[in-house]
Scaffold this motif. Sequence first.
Motif, PDB file in Angstrom:
ATOM      1  N   SER A 192       0.801  -1.228   0.000  1.00 31.37           N
ATOM      2  CA  SER A 192       0.000   0.000   0.000  1.00 31.37           C
ATOM      3  C   SER A 192       0.827   1.268   0.000  1.00 31.37           C
ATOM      4  CB  SER A 192      -0.941   0.001   1.211  1.00 31.37           C
ATOM      5  OG  SER A 192      -0.195  -0.129   2.403  1.00 31.37           O
ATOM      6  N   GLU A 193       2.025   1.225   0.550  1.00 31.10           N
ATOM      7  CA  GLU A 193       2.778   2.479   0.619  1.00 31.10           C
ATOM      8  C   GLU A 193       3.223   2.971  -0.756  1.00 31.10           C
ATOM      9  OE1 GLU A 193       5.836  -0.786   1.614  1.00 31.10           O
ATOM     10  OE2 GLU A 193       3.755  -0.319   2.087  1.00 31.10           O
ATOM     11  N   LEU A 194       3.053   2.118  -1.766  1.00 31.53           N
ATOM     12  CA  LEU A 194       3.438   2.521  -3.112  1.00 31.53           C
ATOM     13  C   LEU A 194       2.322   3.261  -3.834  1.00 31.53           C
ATOM     14  CD1 LEU A 194       5.239  -0.748  -4.262  1.00 31.53           C
ATOM     15  CD2 LEU A 194       6.289   1.358  -3.479  1.00 31.53           C
ATOM     16  N   VAL A 195       1.131   3.218  -3.301  1.00 27.46           N
ATOM     17  CA  VAL A 195      -0.012   3.813  -3.988  1.00 27.46           C
ATOM     18  C   VAL A 195      -0.078   5.307  -3.682  1.00 27.46           C
ATOM     19  CG1 VAL A 195      -2.493   3.725  -4.318  1.00 27.46           C
ATOM     20  CG2 VAL A 195      -1.217   1.631  -3.849  1.00 27.46           C
ATOM     21  N   THR A 196      -0.191   6.102  -4.714  1.00 28.38           N
ATOM     22  CA  THR A 196      -0.209   7.552  -4.580  1.00 28.38           C
ATOM     23  C   THR A 196      -1.557   8.099  -5.036  1.00 28.38           C
ATOM     24  OG1 THR A 196       0.603   7.855  -6.835  1.00 28.38           O
ATOM     25  CG2 THR A 196       2.265   7.603  -5.091  1.00 28.38           C
ATOM     26  N   PRO A 197      -1.839   9.364  -4.717  1.00 32.93           N
ATOM     27  CA  PRO A 197      -3.079   9.977  -5.214  1.00 32.93           C
ATOM     28  C   PRO A 197      -3.189   9.921  -6.729  1.00 32.93           C
ATOM     29  CG  PRO A 197      -2.140  11.309  -3.465  1.00 32.93           C
ATOM     30  CD  PRO A 197      -1.139  10.238  -3.747  1.00 32.93           C
ATOM     31  N   GLU A 198      -2.045   9.958  -7.416  1.00 30.12           N
ATOM     32  CA  GLU A 198      -2.068   9.868  -8.877  1.00 30.12           C
ATOM     33  C   GLU A 198      -2.586   8.507  -9.334  1.00 30.12           C
ATOM     34  OE1 GLU A 198       0.186  13.141  -7.598  1.00 30.12           O
ATOM     35  OE2 GLU A 198       0.542  11.019  -7.108  1.00 30.12           O
ATOM     36  N   ILE A 199      -2.179   7.474  -8.600  1.00 29.96           N
ATOM     37  CA  ILE A 199      -2.669   6.128  -8.930  1.00 29.96           C
ATOM     38  C   ILE A 199      -4.175   6.055  -8.727  1.00 29.96           C
ATOM     39  CG2 ILE A 199      -2.647   3.726  -8.188  1.00 29.96           C
ATOM     40  CD1 ILE A 199      -0.230   4.413  -9.811  1.00 29.96           C
ATOM     41  N   ILE A 200      -4.646   6.635  -7.626  1.00 26.02           N
ATOM     42  CA  ILE A 200      -6.085   6.652  -7.366  1.00 26.02           C
ATOM     43  C   ILE A 200      -6.817   7.381  -8.477  1.00 26.02           C
ATOM     44  CG2 ILE A 200      -7.881   7.371  -5.750  1.00 26.02           C
ATOM     45  CD1 ILE A 200      -6.017   5.095  -4.816  1.00 26.02           C
ATOM     46  N   GLN A 201      -6.238   8.469  -8.940  1.00 26.83           N
ATOM     47  CA  GLN A 201      -6.851   9.228 -10.024  1.00 26.83           C
ATOM     48  C   GLN A 201      -6.999   8.361 -11.271  1.00 26.83           C
ATOM     49  OE1 GLN A 201      -7.982  12.247  -9.489  1.00 26.83           O
ATOM     50  NE2 GLN A 201      -8.837  12.442 -11.551  1.00 26.83           N
ATOM     51  N   SER A 202      -5.994   7.530 -11.523  1.00 25.48           N
ATOM     52  CA  SER A 202      -6.051   6.671 -12.711  1.00 25.48           C
ATOM     53  C   SER A 202      -7.135   5.603 -12.591  1.00 25.48           C
ATOM     54  CB  SER A 202      -4.689   6.005 -12.941  1.00 25.48           C
ATOM     55  OG  SER A 202      -4.435   5.028 -11.937  1.00 25.48           O
ATOM     56  N   LEU A 203      -7.582   5.352 -11.362  1.00 29.49           N
ATOM     57  CA  LEU A 203      -8.626   4.337 -11.148  1.00 29.49           C
ATOM     58  C   LEU A 203     -10.022   4.842 -11.511  1.00 29.49           C
ATOM     59  CD1 LEU A 203      -7.877   2.484  -7.796  1.00 29.49           C
ATOM     60  CD2 LEU A 203      -7.985   1.515 -10.071  1.00 29.49           C
ATOM     61  N   LEU A 204     -10.197   6.142 -11.627  1.00 29.62           N
ATOM     62  CA  LEU A 204     -11.529   6.692 -11.854  1.00 29.62           C
ATOM     63  C   LEU A 204     -12.168   6.139 -13.124  1.00 29.62           C
ATOM     64  CD1 LEU A 204     -11.033  10.401 -10.753  1.00 29.62           C
ATOM     65  CD2 LEU A 204     -12.035   8.497  -9.475  1.00 29.62           C
ATOM     66  N   ALA A 205     -11.328   5.944 -14.152  1.00 27.65           N
ATOM     67  CA  ALA A 205     -11.868   5.381 -15.398  1.00 27.65           C
ATOM     68  C   ALA A 205     -12.379   3.963 -15.180  1.00 27.65           C
ATOM     69  CB  ALA A 205     -10.787   5.396 -16.482  1.00 27.65           C
ATOM     70  N   TRP A 206     -11.735   3.241 -14.277  1.00 24.63           N
ATOM     71  CA  TRP A 206     -12.163   1.876 -13.971  1.00 24.63           C
ATOM     72  C   TRP A 206     -13.450   1.893 -13.152  1.00 24.63           C
ATOM     73  CZ3 TRP A 206      -8.904  -2.793 -14.214  1.00 24.63           C
ATOM     74  CH2 TRP A 206      -7.729  -2.596 -14.924  1.00 24.63           C
TER      75      TRP A 206
END
Length: 687
Positions: free
Chosen positions: A360-374
């Motif tokens: 989990s420590e590798l996940v950033t807000p940018e990664i979360i942003q990329s999930l929105l399409a999913w």
Amino acid sequence: METLLEEEPTSNWFQEMFELLATWFSSEKEWERERAFQASTQLLTAYQETVHSTTQETFNQFGSLIGRIAPYSCDSLATSRQRVVDCISCLLSMQGQPMNLGSAEEELSCLCEELTTAPDPEALFQASSKMARVVSEYFPSEQAADFIEATMDSMLSANPTCATAAGLWMKIILKECGDAILDQVPAILDIIYSHMSNIQEGSLRQFLLEAVPILAHQHLEAVISSLLSKRLPMDSDTTELWRSLGGDPLLATQVLQVLIEKIKTSTSQEGSVTSETETDRHLAVAEPLSATCAIFEVVSALQSSKAVQKLLPELFPVLLQQVSRTLGQKMPLPVISSQESFQKDRQHTEGNPCRVLLRSELVTPEIIQSLLAWVNSPTENYRVTSTAFLAQLMSDPMLREKKFLKSVLRVLEERSQDRNSIVRQMAVRGLGNIVDGAPQKVKKHKKFLLDILIRALHDIFSSEVIGESMNALAKVLKQLKEKDIGSSFRDLTQQIRTYFDDEDDALRSVAFVLFGILAQLTKNKWKAYFTEQVRKSWVTLLLHLQDPNPQVSMKCRATFQLCFPFLGLKRLQHVINKHLDDTAKLNPTELQEDICRHLAKENLELLENLYKTTLTYFYSSWEGIRAAAAKLAGIILEHIDMHLMKWLYRGYLLMYLQVLEKDPSPTVQLVATEIISDIRSGGVLEK
């Protein structure tokens, strides 16, 4: 020896003779080992002199012979070590014709002196390793697999010092000759894998694990393809081989890049497999699945997350996509065959590709942003996967970042109303997980959380969503006080009660737990209202002390004890506590008799409530509850005065009991018959 070689020997004859002598190489008696090495030297010398010029063509056993004898260059006896060097010199002469071995012979002569005078094992290992490098210059690459096989056998049969020397020779030959053995990589890896079950000693096993990255540095694609060909589920030895590739961050990065491409390629080709055979379809799914498991093993072995961080933008969506592709499929999980392998095999569940696989420590807000399409994808599996990932992420302390938490909460709110029930379930789970990730934020978002979770209790299409919501509420409510719940208290209490008699064990269990939590929370504002709810529920709780599921019964027992004080029966309270004490073995019949005896004397209104509610359970779907209800009715009859209790309605009671006499359960039939017998014989109802 000369007599034996009067006729030109065949290669097979020579091999048999050498193998016979090799059985003495590991003898515990020094003189036997020395004689065996001496005889081997004579055999090799005689064989060379007999075969003459044909040696270069017909001689194809160099690799296996070196593998068998070289480890004994570290034998405890100096003369034996000298004999071993003599054997190696003979083999080099046979292998090297017509090449010039002048420099090699000189080096071997010097090394023989080093081996003879070596003061300790470390000096022996250094000299033996130098010899391995000399031999590697003349090593026939096509015999690498034979050499590895023979070396492994030596590791198993030799003493610890010579077994260590075998491991050193294996590493050196692979490093020095590895460029030329591409076609033998699968065979070598199969040999290493097949010996892992027998080579368990830590330092020796490490040689096997170090051999894999040595090969991978030179033939990465071949190593990865070979390891991916292992059948799923991965056993502990296969996972260990994959993890050996995670020790070097640079190599691990290259391995992960290849595995990512394997998954990408299989995904892009999905649907293009024209063959209708089950085997082809299995292979089309198996490689990306194996690659996903392999990624987990390699990442798990990394000592630093930096290697993954660079690949994360590419790795993350590939993994989530693979998880989405495998949703609904039966995953090949390992079977633990013995207790001693439990610790290793426990790792396999961690490698299940249906988990989200990154630290989990590798996940950033940018990664979360990329999930929105999913999250908003029309493809249901993508929505399930991304929502499940966010739900798990909610339990991580990184959520304490304000902006991060708010954005995830908004997504989960939207998905809690998704048309797919699994997505709704994952969204609700995520909201409950805020207690683990950001417990101090629960009160701030209390209305937001309660509104969504209570709404989920009304989900008419999925009991899983309801159960998930109750589990989430149980976590959230423990962080709140009575005043924090507000007007939601009324709806929450009523909705929970509807699941006390649900056929789903899990729903009944968590409903009892939630009701108990509300009992603990209730102090002032909602006390009168909750007291009313307890008066409507206490008989149900009393009967479910005999719930057919023992775990549910225990949850009900705890809740009954928490709720009983709301009935205001102070004189009876100490008796109840005695029955329900954690250390006491519950006797439901004695508990019910004590309650009925007390109510008959001090609270007829509550006794009437007990009686009427009990009759409704004559029609319960559980035979255990029907039997308990019938017994309770009989106990009530034993403690009443017929003239004072007009509400007994003897006719109705007889009618109910006659129905129970025809119950499918013999236990229920017997109870009903006994009570009817008491009534007709002028028993309890005539008192």
